[in-house]
Structures are given as structure tokens and as C-alpha cells.
Design a protein around this motif. Structure first.
Motif, PDB file in Angstrom:
ATOM      1  N   LYS A   1      -3.382  10.409  -6.437  1.00 52.73           N
ATOM      2  CA  LYS A   1      -3.046  10.413  -4.823  1.00 52.73           C
ATOM      3  C   LYS A   1      -2.009   9.439  -4.062  1.00 52.73           C
ATOM      4  O   LYS A   1      -1.692   9.343  -3.105  1.00 52.73           O
ATOM      5  N   THR A   2      -0.928   8.779  -5.073  1.00 53.28           N
ATOM      6  CA  THR A   2      -0.151   7.756  -4.783  1.00 53.28           C
ATOM      7  C   THR A   2       1.262   8.364  -5.017  1.00 53.28           C
ATOM      8  O   THR A   2       2.060   7.588  -5.060  1.00 53.28           O
ATOM      9  N   ILE A   3       1.536   9.207  -5.842  1.00 49.83           N
ATOM     10  CA  ILE A   3       2.746   9.997  -6.370  1.00 49.83           C
ATOM     11  C   ILE A   3       2.997  11.008  -5.668  1.00 49.83           C
ATOM     12  O   ILE A   3       2.233  11.911  -5.049  1.00 49.83           O
ATOM     13  N   ASP A   4       4.261  10.935  -5.260  1.00 51.63           N
ATOM     14  CA  ASP A   4       4.957  12.248  -4.314  1.00 51.63           C
ATOM     15  C   ASP A   4       4.972  13.489  -5.022  1.00 51.63           C
ATOM     16  O   ASP A   4       4.849  13.413  -6.240  1.00 51.63           O
ATOM     17  N   TRP A   5       5.113  14.687  -4.280  1.00 54.04           N
ATOM     18  CA  TRP A   5       4.830  15.999  -4.888  1.00 54.04           C
ATOM     19  C   TRP A   5       6.199  16.242  -5.770  1.00 54.04           C
ATOM     20  O   TRP A   5       5.980  16.947  -6.610  1.00 54.04           O
ATOM     21  N   ILE A   6       7.194  15.556  -5.392  1.00 52.30           N
ATOM     22  CA  ILE A   6       8.377  16.093  -6.280  1.00 52.30           C
ATOM     23  C   ILE A   6       8.290  15.139  -7.598  1.00 52.30           C
ATOM     24  O   ILE A   6       8.501  15.612  -8.542  1.00 52.30           O
ATOM     25  N   THR A   7       7.794  13.900  -7.484  1.00 51.76           N
ATOM     26  CA  THR A   7       7.710  13.292  -8.950  1.00 51.76           C
ATOM     27  C   THR A   7       6.649  13.699  -9.554  1.00 51.76           C
ATOM     28  O   THR A   7       6.743  13.979 -10.715  1.00 51.76           O
ATOM     29  N   LYS A   8       5.401  14.299  -8.924  1.00 52.49           N
ATOM     30  CA  LYS A   8       4.539  14.912  -9.832  1.00 52.49           C
ATOM     31  C   LYS A   8       5.050  16.246 -10.527  1.00 52.49           C
ATOM     32  O   LYS A   8       4.574  16.486 -11.706  1.00 52.49           O
ATOM     33  N   GLY A   9       5.707  16.943  -9.663  1.00 54.44           N
ATOM     34  CA  GLY A   9       6.357  18.084 -10.362  1.00 54.44           C
ATOM     35  C   GLY A   9       7.088  17.913 -11.652  1.00 54.44           C
ATOM     36  O   GLY A   9       7.038  18.501 -12.626  1.00 54.44           O
TER      37      GLY A   9
ATOM     38  N   ASP B   1      -4.769   9.208 -13.203  1.00 56.35           N
ATOM     39  CA  ASP B   1      -5.083   7.997 -12.367  1.00 56.35           C
ATOM     40  C   ASP B   1      -4.264   7.821 -11.107  1.00 56.35           C
ATOM     41  O   ASP B   1      -4.510   7.272 -10.194  1.00 56.35           O
ATOM     42  N   CYS B   2      -3.162   8.376 -10.911  1.00 54.11           N
ATOM     43  CA  CYS B   2      -2.183   8.141  -9.716  1.00 54.11           C
ATOM     44  C   CYS B   2      -1.949   9.390  -8.952  1.00 54.11           C
ATOM     45  O   CYS B   2      -0.993   9.400  -8.291  1.00 54.11           O
TER      46      CYS B   2
ATOM     47  N   TYR C   1       0.941  -1.259   0.111  1.00 54.79           N
ATOM     48  CA  TYR C   1      -0.044   0.109   0.033  1.00 54.79           C
ATOM     49  C   TYR C   1       0.879   1.200   0.100  1.00 54.79           C
ATOM     50  O   TYR C   1       1.972   1.248   0.582  1.00 54.79           O
ATOM     51  N   ILE C   2       0.405   2.383  -0.512  1.00 50.62           N
ATOM     52  CA  ILE C   2       1.091   3.533  -0.550  1.00 50.62           C
ATOM     53  C   ILE C   2       0.398   4.666   0.138  1.00 50.62           C
ATOM     54  O   ILE C   2      -0.956   4.834   0.252  1.00 50.62           O
ATOM     55  N   TYR C   3       1.341   5.336   1.064  1.00 49.55           N
ATOM     56  CA  TYR C   3       0.848   6.262   1.901  1.00 49.55           C
ATOM     57  C   TYR C   3       0.090   7.484   1.076  1.00 49.55           C
ATOM     58  O   TYR C   3       0.837   7.602   0.087  1.00 49.55           O
ATOM     59  N   GLU C   4      -1.038   7.834   1.441  1.00 45.84           N
ATOM     60  CA  GLU C   4      -1.746   9.018   0.599  1.00 45.84           C
ATOM     61  C   GLU C   4      -0.599  10.240   0.591  1.00 45.84           C
ATOM     62  O   GLU C   4      -0.302  10.755   1.410  1.00 45.84           O
ATOM     63  N   GLY C   5      -0.665  10.524  -0.917  1.00 46.25           N
ATOM     64  CA  GLY C   5       0.251  11.664  -1.127  1.00 46.25           C
ATOM     65  C   GLY C   5       1.657  11.154  -1.491  1.00 46.25           C
ATOM     66  O   GLY C   5       2.687  11.860  -1.967  1.00 46.25           O
ATOM     67  N   GLY C   6       1.758   9.909  -1.576  1.00 46.97           N
ATOM     68  CA  GLY C   6       2.953   9.031  -2.047  1.00 46.97           C
ATOM     69  C   GLY C   6       4.458   9.177  -1.090  1.00 46.97           C
ATOM     70  O   GLY C   6       5.412   9.042  -1.795  1.00 46.97           O
ATOM     71  N   ALA C   7       3.961   9.791   0.150  1.00 48.71           N
ATOM     72  CA  ALA C   7       5.173   9.766   0.823  1.00 48.71           C
ATOM     73  C   ALA C   7       5.605   8.694   1.937  1.00 48.71           C
ATOM     74  O   ALA C   7       5.923   8.941   3.109  1.00 48.71           O
ATOM     75  N   GLY C   8       5.440   7.425   1.400  1.00 50.76           N
ATOM     76  CA  GLY C   8       5.549   6.263   2.304  1.00 50.76           C
ATOM     77  C   GLY C   8       4.659   5.058   1.900  1.00 50.76           C
ATOM     78  O   GLY C   8       4.135   5.130   0.570  1.00 50.76           O
ATOM     79  N   SER C   9       5.230   4.143   2.434  1.00 46.41           N
ATOM     80  CA  SER C   9       4.517   2.534   1.863  1.00 46.41           C
ATOM     81  C   SER C   9       4.130   1.795   3.290  1.00 46.41           C
ATOM     82  O   SER C   9       4.826   2.081   4.395  1.00 46.41           O
TER      83      SER C   9
ATOM     84  N   ILE D   1      -3.059   3.441   0.683  1.00 51.69           N
ATOM     85  CA  ILE D   1      -3.988   3.275  -0.534  1.00 51.69           C
ATOM     86  C   ILE D   1      -3.495   1.995  -1.520  1.00 51.69           C
ATOM     87  O   ILE D   1      -2.189   2.075  -1.561  1.00 51.69           O
ATOM     88  N   LYS D   2      -4.305   1.225  -1.696  1.00 51.24           N
ATOM     89  CA  LYS D   2      -3.871  -0.105  -2.593  1.00 51.24           C
ATOM     90  C   LYS D   2      -3.763   0.540  -4.139  1.00 51.24           C
ATOM     91  O   LYS D   2      -4.843   0.849  -4.720  1.00 51.24           O
ATOM     92  N   PRO D   3      -2.611   0.756  -4.582  1.00 51.29           N
ATOM     93  CA  PRO D   3      -2.535   1.265  -5.937  1.00 51.29           C
ATOM     94  C   PRO D   3      -2.909   0.230  -6.994  1.00 51.29           C
ATOM     95  O   PRO D   3      -2.973  -0.886  -6.836  1.00 51.29           O
ATOM     96  N   THR D   4      -3.616   0.955  -8.078  1.00 47.30           N
ATOM     97  CA  THR D   4      -3.952   0.152  -9.265  1.00 47.30           C
ATOM     98  C   THR D   4      -2.545  -0.341  -9.831  1.00 47.30           C
ATOM     99  O   THR D   4      -1.528   0.234  -9.662  1.00 47.30           O
ATOM    100  N   PRO D   5      -2.622  -1.295 -10.561  1.00 42.85           N
ATOM    101  CA  PRO D   5      -1.397  -1.812 -11.190  1.00 42.85           C
ATOM    102  C   PRO D   5      -0.692  -0.770 -11.900  1.00 42.85           C
ATOM    103  O   PRO D   5       0.562  -0.833 -12.097  1.00 42.85           O
ATOM    104  N   ALA D   6      -1.347   0.183 -12.731  1.00 47.51           N
ATOM    105  CA  ALA D   6      -0.676   1.135 -13.393  1.00 47.51           C
ATOM    106  C   ALA D   6       0.019   2.245 -12.563  1.00 47.51           C
ATOM    107  O   ALA D   6       0.560   3.125 -12.777  1.00 47.51           O
ATOM    108  N   CYS D   7      -0.282   2.117 -11.054  1.00 42.61           N
ATOM    109  CA  CYS D   7       0.113   3.273 -10.228  1.00 42.61           C
ATOM    110  C   CYS D   7       1.184   2.844  -8.980  1.00 42.61           C
ATOM    111  O   CYS D   7       1.514   3.456  -8.335  1.00 42.61           O
ATOM    112  N   THR D   8       1.800   1.499  -9.111  1.00 53.35           N
ATOM    113  CA  THR D   8       2.666   1.101  -8.355  1.00 53.35           C
ATOM    114  C   THR D   8       3.933   2.057  -8.772  1.00 53.35           C
ATOM    115  O   THR D   8       4.034   2.477  -9.679  1.00 53.35           O
ATOM    116  N   ALA D   9       4.862   1.966  -7.846  1.00 50.29           N
ATOM    117  CA  ALA D   9       6.058   2.677  -7.985  1.00 50.29           C
ATOM    118  C   ALA D   9       6.756   2.216  -9.318  1.00 50.29           C
ATOM    119  O   ALA D   9       7.311   2.900 -10.035  1.00 50.29           O
ATOM    120  N   LYS D  10       6.723   0.922  -9.289  1.00 53.87           N
ATOM    121  CA  LYS D  10       7.375   0.340 -10.692  1.00 53.87           C
ATOM    122  C   LYS D  10       6.831   0.555 -11.882  1.00 53.87           C
ATOM    123  O   LYS D  10       7.444   1.139 -12.979  1.00 53.87           O
TER     124      LYS D  10
END
Length: 270
Positions: free
Chosen positions: A197-205, A194-195, A71-79, A154-163
Motif C-alpha cells: 500500500k505504500t510503494i508506487d506503481w512504477i517501483t512495484k513494477g 508488507d509494503c 506518512y506515505i500517501y496510499e499507493g505511494g504517490a506522495g508524502s 499511511i504510517k509505514p512500518t520501519p521496513a516500508c519507509t522509502a529508505k
């Protein structure tokens, strides 16, 4: 003649059972008093056996462990990772690179950490895991001052995992480098949508910057400016302004994103 007629009626009436007699005769044999006593006598042991099961309702139900998985911490800042045996580990990052790290074993929705009296709670709601604690100061010992582990995972969808996100970004770069800007946009745009809620703010930028450039190279300046809008406020600040607005570690990782956004906004404006 009259007397004979009355005698005949009386004789016929005597042969007809009254209502009470008919009711007795039509009662099922199995409902006789003796049979009822015997039936209850035979069923009583089974009723006694079922009583504990019947008394176990939702109010007495024990909370179950959340399903095993990542699972991914909401906002992408953890697991949060939960194994099938209930073992879990949590890792989060807060402001100024402060972090939390803890692990243990979940039993009926709770985990008592090894040191101290910190109890971590887990509840499964809507496909996600809500993590809390009992408020013990011992729980803070697992975190830096500006970090926390409580919240929604959050349980990410297959397309939203970190990998999967990393793969999408590599595919985008390959498509962009070959000037296939339409395909590049189609690859990266769903990641933002789609992702979110699960990607961190720097990656999103960085993704916003990349997508905006693909839109610009594809001839759509309006879309480029719209994509960069979430970064516009930061881009309007000087480097010193960013450093004054964010903790040191956050400013250090955010400044490259802001500098790229400044350049891209100028390009999109023409």
C-alpha cells in the motif's frame, strides 16, 4: 397472680424502645439535618469549580493534531510530514506527473492555508492520517489538474519507509549478482507483501521484474510467471498500445517496466 404477671409484661415492654426509636438511635450522627447542611455548605464551592470540567464531554472535545512523523500517501504517490509544533507539508503526484504541494500549521485538527480560504482537515484513525478539505476552490490552487492531496496517509512500518525499500533493493542486487538467488528472493519478497500500500506503481513494477528473475534463476518458472502476472496485461500491448492507454508522462515511465516484463515472461515460459 394474673395481674402481677400483666404488670410485669407491661413494665418490660415499656423498657423496650419501639422500632421508630431504634431507627432514630441507629442513624449515623453525621446524617443529622444540621450536619448535612454544614456538609453541603462546605462542598458547594468545590462543586461549582468542578461543573465546567464535568460539562466537558466527548461532544465538546476539540480534535487533536495527528502525531508528528512521516506518512506515505496510499499507493505511494506522495508524502505527509508533520512536525511536533503542528507544521506540516504535503507533496503528491497524480496522473501525467501533475502534482500537489502545500504546507501550513495544524491547530486542533485543521489548517487554514496562507492564501485564500482553503481549510485542510486532519484526523488520526487506526494509525493513519485522513486528510480532507472544505471544498474551497482555493484548495485546487495547490494542485495540478490531475492531482489531489485528499485521502489516506499511511504510517509505514520501519521496513516500508522509502529508505528501507531502497536499501532492500540494493541488497537484492548484490545478492543476485553473486548468484545467491535464495537470499535475493528472501530479501525482496517481503517488500511486495508488507509494503504493497505504500510503494508506487512504477517501483512495484520493477520489484516484480526483479523478483521474477531471481525465481527463474533459482529454478522456479511457475513462481516467475505468477509474480509477473500483474504486468502481463501491459506486456501484451504494443508500445503504441501503452501510449494510447496512459497519459504521456505515465506511459514514458511505464514503458521500460513493460518492456522488461515482456522479456522476462518469455524467459519464464521457456
Amino acid at each position: 397472680m394474673m395481674l402481677r404477671h400483666l404488670d410485669h409484661l407491661s413494665s418490660d415492654t415499656a423498657k423496650q424502645p419501639n422500632a421508630e426509636a431504634r431507627e432514630r438511635d441507629t442513624l449515623p450522627r453525621t446524617f443529622s439535618k444540621g450536619s448535612a447542611r454544614m456538609t453541603l455548605h462546605r462542598l458547594l464551592p468545590f462543586v461549582i469549580m468542578l461543573l465546567p470540567l464535568l460539562s466537558t464531554g466527548p461532544a465538546n472535545a476539540q480534535p487533536a493534531n495527528p502525531p508528528a512523523g512521516d506518512y506515505i500517501y496510499e499507493g505511494g504517490a506522495g508524502s505527509l510530514r508533520i512536525k511536533s509544533d503542528g507544521h506540516f507539508d504535503i507533496s503528491t503526484i497524480g496522473a501525467n506527473a501533475h502534482s500537489c504541494a502545500l504546507e501550513g500549521t495544524i491547530v486542533r485538527g485543521k489548517a487554514k492555508l496562507e492564501h485564500g480560504d482553503c481549510v485542510v482537515s486532519f484526523s488520526f484513525k487506526g494509525g493513519n492520517v485522513e486528510v480532507g478539505n472544505n471544498g474551497s476552490q482555493a484548495c485546487r490552487e495547490n494542485c495540478g489538474m490531475r492531482a489531489s492531496f485528499a485521502g489516506t496517509y499511511i504510517k509505514p512500518t520501519p521496513a516500508c519507509t522509502a529508505k528501507a525499500v531502497a536499501t532492500a533493493r540494493r541488497t537484492f542486487k548484490r545478492q543476485y549478482d553473486t548468484k545467491d538467488y535464495v537470499a535475493a528472493q528472501a530479501t525482496l519478497a517481503p517488500v511486495l507483501g508488507d509494503c504493497d500500500k505504500t510503494i508506487d506503481w512504477i517501483t512495484k513494477g520493477w520489484i516484480l521484474n526483479d523478483l521474477a528473475l531471481a525465481q527463474l534463476r533459482g529454478g522456479d518458472r511457475t513462481a516467475c510467471l505468477k509474480t509477473l502476472q500483474p504486468l502481463a496485461e501491459g506486456a501484451d500491448k504494443t508500445d503504441d498500445g501503452i501510449k494510447g492507454s496512459y497519459p504521456p508522462a505515465d506511459a514514458e515511465v511505464f514503458l521500460p517496466v513493460v518492456r522488461a516484463a515482456r522479456t522476462n515472461l518469455k524467459l519464464c515460459r521457456g
